[in-house]
Design an enzyme around this catalytic site. Structure first.
Site, PDB file in Angstrom:
ATOM      1  N   ASP A 238      -8.802  -5.876  -5.146  1.00 20.95           N
ATOM      2  CA  ASP A 238      -8.404  -4.723  -4.350  1.00 20.95           C
ATOM      3  C   ASP A 238      -8.835  -3.421  -5.024  1.00 20.95           C
ATOM      4  O   ASP A 238      -8.416  -3.144  -6.151  1.00 20.95           O
ATOM      5  CB  ASP A 238      -6.880  -4.740  -4.175  1.00 20.95           C
ATOM      6  CG  ASP A 238      -6.370  -3.635  -3.283  1.00 20.95           C
ATOM      7  OD1 ASP A 238      -7.196  -2.951  -2.631  1.00 20.95           O
ATOM      8  OD2 ASP A 238      -5.136  -3.443  -3.235  1.00 20.95           O
TER       9      ASP A 238
ATOM     10  N   SER B  64       0.837  -1.187   0.000  1.00 19.84           N
ATOM     11  CA  SER B  64       0.000   0.000   0.000  1.00 19.84           C
ATOM     12  C   SER B  64       0.880   1.247   0.000  1.00 19.84           C
ATOM     13  O   SER B  64       1.754   1.379  -0.863  1.00 19.84           O
ATOM     14  CB  SER B  64      -0.952  -0.047   1.206  1.00 19.84           C
ATOM     15  OG  SER B  64      -2.010   0.844   1.048  1.00 19.84           O
TER      16      SER B  64
ATOM     17  N   HIS C 179      -5.975  -6.825  -0.962  1.00 23.88           N
ATOM     18  CA  HIS C 179      -4.918  -5.836  -0.710  1.00 23.88           C
ATOM     19  C   HIS C 179      -3.632  -6.517  -0.252  1.00 23.88           C
ATOM     20  O   HIS C 179      -3.603  -7.159   0.788  1.00 23.88           O
ATOM     21  CB  HIS C 179      -5.427  -4.855   0.340  1.00 23.88           C
ATOM     22  CG  HIS C 179      -4.731  -3.527   0.360  1.00 23.88           C
ATOM     23  ND1 HIS C 179      -4.478  -2.791  -0.769  1.00 23.88           N
ATOM     24  CD2 HIS C 179      -4.244  -2.798   1.408  1.00 23.88           C
ATOM     25  CE1 HIS C 179      -3.877  -1.658  -0.430  1.00 23.88           C
ATOM     26  NE2 HIS C 179      -3.715  -1.644   0.882  1.00 23.88           N
TER      27      HIS C 179
END
Length: 472
Positions: free
Chosen positions: A406, A150, A431
């Site tokens: 995601d 991320s 994710h």
């Protein structure tokens, strides 16, 4: 993007983790030699040499992101699995102003001190830490590969771009480096959240739309007592702002279920069951009372323990400069500030391309919020200018992995740009699923992805080792 985690102590990390917790004396301001008399702060990092061929094995360095570093270490088992295979030293470094790595203690989040929270300072922290630890550990000839998920994945990309002399390659998992640089479609994120639920059943998204429509009708009638009752709110709403807050809290629950749609139960960013999107849809479709179903679906995220007797609108969710959520506590302050300065996110829902109430977040709205909250004006296009945006073709040795489930994925790099700028797309992947440890419920797609990542990283390590040996 983030929510409150359990503390590391609550999960007994000393019992289950190979890592030792240490602190590194870090420079507070890398770019002004007169600033605050070159003061330093204690930056936390986790380290294990359990798998390392000392002095020769590679160094796997996780570029910590917006939270307590233990949470990322305990949910990134692929890195230690790969370290065991490739005989690497593993370091997880905590990002400044998150977790315990506070530059000025509790005073870190007030101007002007908070101004030292920048991507540039964080990257310099990691570059300095890597350089110093390599000297301390007699590891000068050990290639360094950075990993991140991320925002941490974004930082891994930036480390390879900014410090290629230090970092030989980067695995950037679920790194939305395009959407957070102001590139892309503001409707993309919540459209993709909706698509996850629609893939389970179109009836599911119809039910969600219907529930939000019923909530809108109650709000228009100002039937706040009914809203409180239907959603088990601790206090009765009394204004359109309270209803707006409720809409944000509910939308955020669906966002988290989509992001964390793992095939097994997890305790990362809260506690969720296996396949939470399917569980959410089953809950939305289990009876005719759509408002009750919507409340109970949100409860999958906010009341997984079943211990809450009511939902507190303003303590469970805080609206901020990130429309996908900033979380709570000090970590949320830090991320809100970053979302008001360098990190751009203009995601909005519209109830046409997605199943949520219309909730805008324009450049103008962001500017007004950030001026009022932090006294700053966002700098549009800064990350794109600093770290190349979509003009990455001259970079090298970066893996961009994304899971098709995601909602952040389409804000990242989905197509390979060269033989060493490799996009890996993981069907059935949520994710940064590939960073998680192996699990018997893993889809074949993530097993294949990890194998490709391991092979590329081994190649980069061997090439860099040869270069370092020639240099010496």
């Amino acid at each position: 993007l983030i929510v409150v985690f359990q503390s590391a102590a609550q999960r007994g990390v000393d019992t289950f983790s190979p890592f030792s917790e240490k602190f590194f004396l870090q420079i507070i301001d890398h770019f002004n030699f007169n600033s605050i008399r070159n003061a330093k702060f204690n930056q936390r990092y986790l380290i294990t040499d359990k798998y390392w061929d000392k002095g020769s094995g590679p160094i796997f360095f996780y570029t910590g992101n917006e939270g307590d570093i233990w949470d990322f270490a305990l949910n990134s088992g692929f890195i230690t699995e790969l370290a065991a295979e490739q005989r690497a030293l593993v370091i997880f470094a905590e990002h400044r102003l998150y977790g315990m790595s506070l530059t000025f203690g509790n005073g870190s989040f007030f101007p002007p001190q908070v101004g030292l929270l920048t991507v540039e300072q964080a990257l310099a922290d990691y570059a300095f830490m890597i350089t110093e630890l390599k000297q301390q550990l007699n590891a000068s000839e050990c290639p360094v590969i950075v990993f991140g998920g991320s925002y941490g994945g974004m930082l891994s990309v930036y480390m390879r771009i900014r410090y290629p002399n230090i970092v030989a390659g980067a695995l950037a998992a679920s790194a939305p480096i395009l959407s957070t640089a102001g590139l892309g479609d503001p409707q993309q994120f919540f459209r993709d959240v909706t698509a996850d639920f629609e893939s389970v059943s179109p009836k599911c998204t119809d039910a969600v739309r219907g529930a939000f429509h019923q909530l809108k009708e109650l709000a228009q009638r100002q039937d706040y007592a009914r809203i409180q009752s239907e959603f088990s709110l601790c206090e009765r709403p009394s204004s359109p702002q309270d209803v707006h807050q409720l809409n944000g809290l509910l939308r955020n629950a669906f966002t988290l279920m989509a992001m964390l749609d793992y095939p097994y139960s997890t305790h990362f960013m809260g506690s969720l069951p296996a396949n939470p999107v399917k569980v959410g849809c089953d809950t939305m479709l289990r009876g005719a009372d759509l408002l009750t179903n919507l409340r109970d679906t949100a409860g999958i995220v906010y009341n997984s323990s079943g211990l809450l007797s009511c939902f507190d609108l303003y303590s469970l969710y805080v609206e901020c400069a990130d429309p996908t959520g900033c979380g709570l506590g000090f970590n949320s302050l830090a991320w809100d500030y970053q979302a008001c300065t360098e990190v751009e996110m203009y995601f909005e829902s519209n109830n046409v391309t997605d199943m949520f109430p219309p909730m805008t977040f324009t450049e103008e709205e962001r500017a007004r919020y950030c001026s009022k909250r932090w006294g700053v004006s966002p700098r549009r296009g800064w990350l794109r200018m600093q770290y190349w945006g979509d003009a990455l073709s001259t970079a090298s040795n970066i893996i961009f992995s994304n899971g098709d489930l995601d909602p952040w994925a389409n804000g990242g790099v989905r197509h390979s740009l060269s033989s060493s700028l490799v996009a890996i797309n993981i069907s059935e992947g949520a994710h940064h699923l590939d960073l998680r440890g192996s699990n018997e419920a893993d889809p074949q797609s993530v097993i294949t992805a990890r194998k490709m990542e391991a092979e590329l990283i081994a190649q980069w390590v061997n090439t860099e080792r040869s270069r370092l040996l020639k240099k010496s």
